[in-house]
Scaffold this active site. Structure first.
Site, short mmCIF file in Angstrom:
data_model
loop_
_atom_site.label_atom_id
_atom_site.label_comp_id
_atom_site.label_asym_id
_atom_site.label_seq_id
_atom_site.Cartn_x
_atom_site.Cartn_y
_atom_site.Cartn_z
N ASN A 252 0.85 -1.20 0.00
CA ASN A 252 0.00 0.00 0.00
C ASN A 252 0.88 1.25 0.00
OD1 ASN A 252 0.55 0.85 2.83
ND2 ASN A 252 -0.30 -1.19 3.22
N PRO B 196 -2.36 -11.88 9.92
CA PRO B 196 -2.68 -11.72 11.34
C PRO B 196 -2.88 -10.25 11.67
CG PRO B 196 -0.33 -12.12 11.02
CD PRO B 196 -0.99 -12.31 9.68
N ILE C 169 -1.87 -7.56 13.96
CA ILE C 169 -0.78 -7.38 14.92
C ILE C 169 -1.27 -6.65 16.17
CG2 ILE C 169 1.50 -6.29 15.23
CD1 ILE C 169 1.55 -6.63 11.98
N PHE D 183 -4.11 3.23 14.85
CA PHE D 183 -4.38 4.28 13.86
C PHE D 183 -5.49 3.78 12.96
CE2 PHE D 183 -1.57 8.02 13.33
CZ PHE D 183 -0.88 7.91 14.53
N LYS E 250 -13.20 0.35 15.46
CA LYS E 250 -11.89 -0.33 15.60
C LYS E 250 -11.40 -0.26 17.04
CE LYS E 250 -10.61 0.25 10.82
NZ LYS E 250 -9.96 1.01 9.77
#
Ligand code: PMT
Length: 414
Positions: free
Chosen positions: A223, A318, A320, A336, A350
């Protein structure tokens, strides 16, 4: 951009190193940030770049000689020393560091440094062995102990062909670090000290940059993260006194001074290193833009263009941050969220789903500031029932403000 440099008189000292070509860009960046810049060049510097370049860039005469009667009649070394709000030496060679540490005043620049009460910042640049030499490190310690702000050096390929620490930081990094030093001097009103140390004794692990998930030997999924936000946080946390480990995906950035950097490529490697690093850590900040998916099966050979369509089977990487936040003895966890829409709703979701202590949301993909790769950012920060807005500024300034919020929370949670 930070306003700390607005209207400030910056005496820019340039010493003899190949990195002095970057000082021309630095002078420009300081002026763009509102500073008045006057340049003092050593003899060595003039072998690399001419005074005329800086005269043209700053609009001010360049000072080169301690014993030049004409120059002294215009603005002598004492006037220059009095005029400066801040002295910045970039590049600072091993030689000038040694002379400063020993209080020598054998040319105009070192004389100005002795004759001023303005704070001093240096951006060292030299061969890696010169940098790691015990003499240079002792000089560095002396200068640091006197309150000199040390900016960089970065690590990487050097002009001499060697690879290691000693590369002058990039002009934008130096500008931001100087602005931060000025801002913190103003905040603490401690004129000769580089920054507040409110994170002294705290340890931080920060992830930054993208991850790269290989599809075949020549292609990968990744990205647009440049790593700048995460590196700014690492640099700012270190300057605020923290012990910082930075786990970086593939990015082209210098390691901030005194930060331990671990380079990784994939999400799996980032997770493995994060789990090792967070043991006994106070704060974990996940700034990395981790690729959510990787291919189910890596192809050892380059995939051939046989059909018009190609279907790749992807599997989840996964998470993290979620894994760290689920540890029994977890650090204070900050996430973030990069969102293109519904910033608050998505960030709050989130925060809850990953069981975080705090989340910093940034609106990405906008034309005027895509955030990815840019030097500035703004954040909406959420924790508990609280929210706080950090206005658009250089990523380093934004980082400092976020770290102050984190510092408050970890003090309250103690
Ligand atoms: O690097 P720059 O160019 O400076 O750009 C900065 C940034 C935009 C990358 C940064 O400010 C940012 O927003 N980073 C988070 C990017 C993101 O998309 O996060 P996310 O919504 O996918 O994930 C939420 C959180 O979980 C993040 O803290 C992320 O690091 C973490 N995560 C996500 C997926 C995963 N597999 N593991 C994780 O740890």
């Amino acid at each position: 951009m930070s306003t700390a440099l607005q209207g400030k008189n910056i005496l820019l000292g340039i010493t003899g190193g190949i990195a002095s070509y970057k000082s021309a860009i630095l002078a420009r960046r300081l002026i763009d940030a509102g500073a008045d810049v006057r340049v003092v060049m050593t003899q060595g510097a003039q072998a690399f770049i001419t005074p005329l370049t800086f005269q043209a860039l700053t609009g001010n005469p360049v000072h080169t000689d301690l014993l030049d009667p004409a120059a002294e009649a215009a603005m002598g070394h004492i006037e220059l020393a009095r005029w400066a709000d801040y002295v910045l030496i970039a590049p600072a060679t091993a030689n000038v560091m040694a002379r400063l540490a020993n209080g020598l005043a054998d040319d105009l620049l070192t004389t100005c440094c002795l004759a001023t009460d303005a704070p001093l910042a240096i951006a060292p640049a030299m061969n890696r062995l010169m940098w790691s030499n015990a003499a240079t490190q002792a000089n560095l310690a002396t200068l640091e102990a006197r309150g000199t702000t040390i900016i960089g050096p970065g690590a990487g390929e050097q002009a001499c062909g060697e690879v290691g620490a000693g590369r002058m930081s990039e002009p934008e990094t130096i500008r931001d670090a100087l602005a931060a030093a000025i801002a913190s001097t103003a905040n603490t009103s401690a004129p000769n000290h580089n920054s507040s140390k409110e994170l002294q004794g705290k340890s931080f692990v920060i992830t930054a940059g993208p991850t790269e998930e290989a599809i075949d030997p020549v292609r990968f999924i990744s990205n647009r993260s440049s790593g700048k936000m995460g590196f700014a946080l690492a640099a700012a946390a270190q300057q605020m006194g923290a012990d910082v480990t930075l786990i970086a995906g593939p990015v082209a950035l210098d390691t901030p001074a005194h930060v331990k950097r671990i380079d990784v490529k994939t999400a799996d490697e980032m997770l493995e290193n994060a789990l090792k690093a967070v043991n006994n850590t106070d704060v974990f900040i996940a700034v990395a833009a981790v690729a959510d998916y990787k291919v189910a099966k890596f192809s050892r050979e380059k995939i051939k263009k046989t059909d018009d369509e190609l279907t790749l089977e992807l599997v989840r990487n996964p998470d993290i941050l979620k894994t760290v936040a689920a540890l029994e003895h977890r650090p204070f966890c900050v996430g973030f969220a990069a969102e293109t829409e519904n910033l608050e709703k998505n960030a709050q979701s989130k925060l809850k789903k990953k069981k975080l202590d705090m989340i910093a949301a940034n609106q990405v993909g906008q034309q005027n500031n895509p955030v990815f790769g840019s030097d500035t950012n703004s954040l909406s920060v959420y924790w508990g029932n609280n929210k706080h807005q950090i206005a658009p500024a250089a990523k380093f300034d934004v980082a400092q403000q976020l770290l102050k919020l984190i510092a408050n929370q970890i003090t309250l949670n103690k």
